[in-house]
Design an enzyme around this catalytic site. Structure first.
Site, PDB file in Angstrom:
ATOM      1  N   ARG A  87       0.858  -1.182   0.000  1.00 17.48           N
ATOM      2  CA  ARG A  87       0.000   0.000   0.000  1.00 17.48           C
ATOM      3  C   ARG A  87       0.899   1.239   0.000  1.00 17.48           C
ATOM      4  NH1 ARG A  87      -4.415  -1.779   4.703  1.00 17.48           N
ATOM      5  NH2 ARG A  87      -5.132  -3.697   3.675  1.00 17.48           N
ATOM      6  N   GLN A 126      -1.163  -9.968   6.642  1.00 16.42           N
ATOM      7  CA  GLN A 126      -2.246 -10.327   7.558  1.00 16.42           C
ATOM      8  C   GLN A 126      -2.826 -11.689   7.198  1.00 16.42           C
ATOM      9  OE1 GLN A 126      -4.955  -6.980   6.998  1.00 16.42           O
ATOM     10  NE2 GLN A 126      -6.216  -8.134   5.582  1.00 16.42           N
ATOM     11  N   ASP A 161     -14.145  -2.921  14.180  1.00 13.50           N
ATOM     12  CA  ASP A 161     -12.709  -3.050  14.418  1.00 13.50           C
ATOM     13  C   ASP A 161     -12.459  -3.588  15.815  1.00 13.50           C
ATOM     14  OD1 ASP A 161     -12.109  -2.032  11.943  1.00 13.50           O
ATOM     15  OD2 ASP A 161     -11.709   0.006  12.655  1.00 13.50           O
ATOM     16  N   SER A 171      -9.984  -6.080  11.669  1.00 14.95           N
ATOM     17  CA  SER A 171     -11.304  -5.562  11.281  1.00 14.95           C
ATOM     18  C   SER A 171     -12.051  -6.716  10.639  1.00 14.95           C
ATOM     19  CB  SER A 171     -11.191  -4.378  10.318  1.00 14.95           C
ATOM     20  OG  SER A 171     -10.636  -4.789   9.084  1.00 14.95           O
TER      21      SER A 171
END
Length: 338
Positions: free
Chosen positions: A104, A119, A239, A255
């Site tokens: 990102r 993740q 979250d 999340s």
């Protein structure tokens, strides 16, 4: 006074492996998830990539042996997982999980953010009757129990790292938080509620609050943040945050949410001003009722290791790139980046 890590570099590397192995086995067992292999990139224009808040640029490249077809590095697998669950024909209550590695480039770079994201992405099939906030909360509690077990696992190996998570997680709603702390920003509200309870799940991320603002951004095409949850609140997502005593602040670990129905997708695309996305291949399938109803989420691997090992910087649990000023600041504070 300089920061000093509880574990040295070599112990840290061993502990990272132990946490990842233990947690993913615990999570997959608790939620009945099957391990699958995930893509690093997806075709541009498919609608499969995560648009995050709609402004972040994905990293893209052209494939020479495919006539220059353009591909994008994933930003998350939020939508890809739903397609995979559908293709596998999984029945309600069963799902998948995978290692997700993303880039990102527009993310903030600091002690808790990196342009490299790792993740566990997971997703499970659910019944239409399970599209309730109560079912979501049941799953949240199961995920939290995995965190508790992992915390004890680490304590058993490294007694100097004392358990700090409370016995249970507190469920709060973003609109209630806004009413309770009207003069605080969303992040300040998170700090306040996390400090009070130790671990919280904030329900309702992305939908409008009573004052017209939102607690935090969410893309319009995966989590359902517009549907009324059945108890007067809006949003079927949220979250999971814990109080981080090293950083003295709230710390997001995960999340998750019930994924959009065709009806909520239409509303959310309109709400975000991007109805044209309905013409993308993924969105067409969803609107035509061709995708399984699911619930899913992501759990940060480096974030999890950072929390359980009481680290002050995410660069202590993953290898990434950092501005020179950040590297110098870490060196001055005694933080050893991997």
């Amino acid at each position: 006074m300089k920061y000093k890590s509880i574990l040295g570099p070599k112990e840290t590397e061993h502990a990272i492996v132990a946490i990842k192995d233990f947690f993913q086995l615990t999570l997959s067992t608790e939620l009945d998830l099957t391990r699958v292999t995930a893509p690093l990139f997806v075709p541009c224009g498919s609608g499969l990539n995560d648009d995050l808040n709609g402004v972040e640029r994905p990293v893209s490249f052209e494939v020479g042996n495919m006539g220059g077809q353009k591909m994008e590095i994933v930003q998350s697998l939020a939508k890809w997982k739903r397609v995979k669950v559908t293709e596998m024909g999984l029945t309600p209550g069963f799902g998948i999980y995978t290692d997700m590695n993303a880039i990102r480039p527009d993310d903030t770079i600091d002690n808790i953010h990196s342009i490299y994201v790792d993740q566990w992405d997971w997703c499970m099939a659910i019944d239409e009757k399970d599209r309730t906030v109560f079912y979501l909360i049941d799953i949240v509690k199961k995920v939290y129990s995995c965190l508790k077990r992992t915390e004890f696992f680490i304590y058993d190996r490294y007694p100097q790292i004392k358990p700090i998570l409370p016995d249970s997680i507190k469920i709060v709603y973003s609109d209630d938080l806004q009413r309770k702390y009207p003069k605080l920003s969303p992040k300040e509200r998170e700090d306040a509620v996390c400090k009070e309870y130790g671990a919280v799940f904030i329900v309702g991320i992305g939908g409008k609050l009573p004052d017209g603002t939102i607690h935090d951004g969410r893309a319009p095409d995966y989590d359902d943040w517009i549907t009324e949850s059945g108890d007067g609140h809006t949003g079927l997502n949220g979250d999971l945050l814990v109080w981080n005593p090293v950083l003295n602040r709230a710390f997001e670990l995960s999340s998750m949410g019930i994924r959009v129905s065709p009806e909520s997708l239409k509303k959310q695309l309109e709400e975000r001003g991007c109805p044209e996305r309905a013409e993308l291949p993924f969105h067409k399938k969803l609107l035509n009722g061709e995708l399984t109803q699911t619930l899913g989420g992501g759990i940060g691997q480096s974030r999890l290791c950072m929390f359980f090992l009481r680290k002050a910087h995410i660069g202590e649990t993953q290898v990434s790139v950092w501005p020179e000023a950040e590297r110098k600041s870490c060196e001055e504070k005694g933080i050893i980046l991997l």
